[in-house]
Design an enzyme around this catalytic site. Structure first.
Site, short mmCIF file in Angstrom:
data_model
loop_
_atom_site.label_atom_id
_atom_site.label_comp_id
_atom_site.label_asym_id
_atom_site.label_seq_id
_atom_site.Cartn_x
_atom_site.Cartn_y
_atom_site.Cartn_z
CE1 TYR A 209 36.98 28.56 63.59
CE2 TYR A 209 37.22 28.02 61.27
CZ TYR A 209 37.10 27.62 62.60
OH TYR A 209 37.10 26.27 62.91
CG ASP B 214 42.42 25.86 69.15
OD1 ASP B 214 42.48 24.70 68.71
OD2 ASP B 214 43.05 26.81 68.67
#
Length: 323
Positions: free
Chosen positions: A130, A66
């Site tokens: 992540y 994002d």
């Protein structure tokens, strides 16, 4: 036939690892058209124009991130087709050339490898990890070191119930339908994913914080590993409607990634706003429009840590050069 500029030229496919600070970008994916927003891919492909490939070079990104999300190591594949009689670039020359011509200081190409012509950076990945960085003990983001403000989520709390967070994370492990952690209306064909690891651990601290400040601060790291995650699928304008450093949820009007939603829910557990059992209920309800699903962690605390490929190794190892 055969008299065009591509006649006799050789196409070489490469796997490229690259990193970036996401603060200035509208995500990793290229933004096409006359929009002011720009993605990391735009700069990579602009640099690749200097390679003088017969066919324009396009980066096929492994893992979408994002706007504002960082990457310690993302990956992509690309094809370079040099003119007839010119040998393919060596991976080392390709890496150096891309870095030389990159026009943004927050992007760096780490390494490149020759791969088979049918290799696909997105579909061949066997693992993605992540990490999300948090800090407690900070009255507000303006009280945090300027070197950390866009690299962690400063919570307006003195501590977290880490044991409860770890208990809640156990409910997310394994194969589940993660519909509750994806955006409503997402075009994903399946919301079933297998989460291999979800951990919460204290961080030794940050070298970017002054010693007198570090005594009151505690940094935390959340890590998630899976072969694939549910990502933000639609690029649309909008802003977070709320404050990202208080105890309340972050309200948003556009889709976000599964990782940021899971992080926000675990933080809510750590702050006492949710119980571990409620996380299990949220997962099992499979409702992306549930009232708890409006929680989303800020982008700037999230880092794509690694992308791994079976048979190729990873950046920390010595990947085989598949010809």
């Amino acid at each position: 036939m055969g008299s065009g500029p591509a006649a006799g030229s050789v196409r070489a496919r490469y796997l490229v690892y690259f990193q970036y600070l996401g603060t200035d970008f509208n995500g990793v994916a290229a933004v096409r058209g006359a929009q002011r927003a720009v993605g990391v891919q735009n700069y990579l492909e602009e640099a690749a124009e200097r390679l003088k490939s017969v066919v324009p070079v396009k980066f096929v990104i492994s893992s979408r991130t994002d706007a504002g999300v960082h990457a310690l190591s993302n990956a992509a594949h690309l094809d370079v087709q040099r003119r007839s009689g010119q040998p393919p670039f060596s991976p080392e020359v390709l890496t150096q050339a891309l870095n030389t011509h990159l026009k943004h200081p927050a992007i760096r190409v780490l390494q490149a490898f020759r791969v088979h012509s049918n290799f696909h950076a997105r579909y061949a990945a066997t693992s993605r990890t992540y990490l999300y960085r948090l800090v407690t003990g900070c009255p507000g983001p303006d009280q945090l070191s300027v070197f950390e403000r866009n690299r962690c989520w400063a919570l307006q709390a003195d501590n977290l119930d880490v044991a409860a967070m770890q208990e809640a994370a156990q409910h997310l492990l394994g194969t589940h339908d993660f519909s509750a952690f994806q955006s409503a209306g997402s075009p994903s064909t399946s919301s079933v994913r297998t989460l291999r690891r979800a951990s919460v651990s204290p961080d030794p601290g940050s070298p970017l914080v002054l010693p007198e400040e570090s005594r009151r601060l505690q940094f935390w790291t959340l890590e998630f590993e899976s072969q694939s995650f549910l990502y933000r699928q639609v690029l649309c304008p909008g802003a977070i409607l709320g404050v990202g450093t208080g105890l309340g949820p972050l309200w948003q009007s556009r889709p976000w990634s599964q990782v940021r939603r899971m992080t926000a829910v675990l933080v809510a557990v750590g702050l006492g706003a949710l119980t571990p059992t409620e996380v299990k209920v949220i997962l099992e309800c499979r409702d992306p429009l549930g009232r708890h699903q409006t929680r989303v962690a800020p982008a700037h605390g999230l880092f794509l840590k690694s992308v791994l490929y079976g048979g190729l190794g990873d950046l920390a190892g010595n990947p085989a050069c598949a010809q």
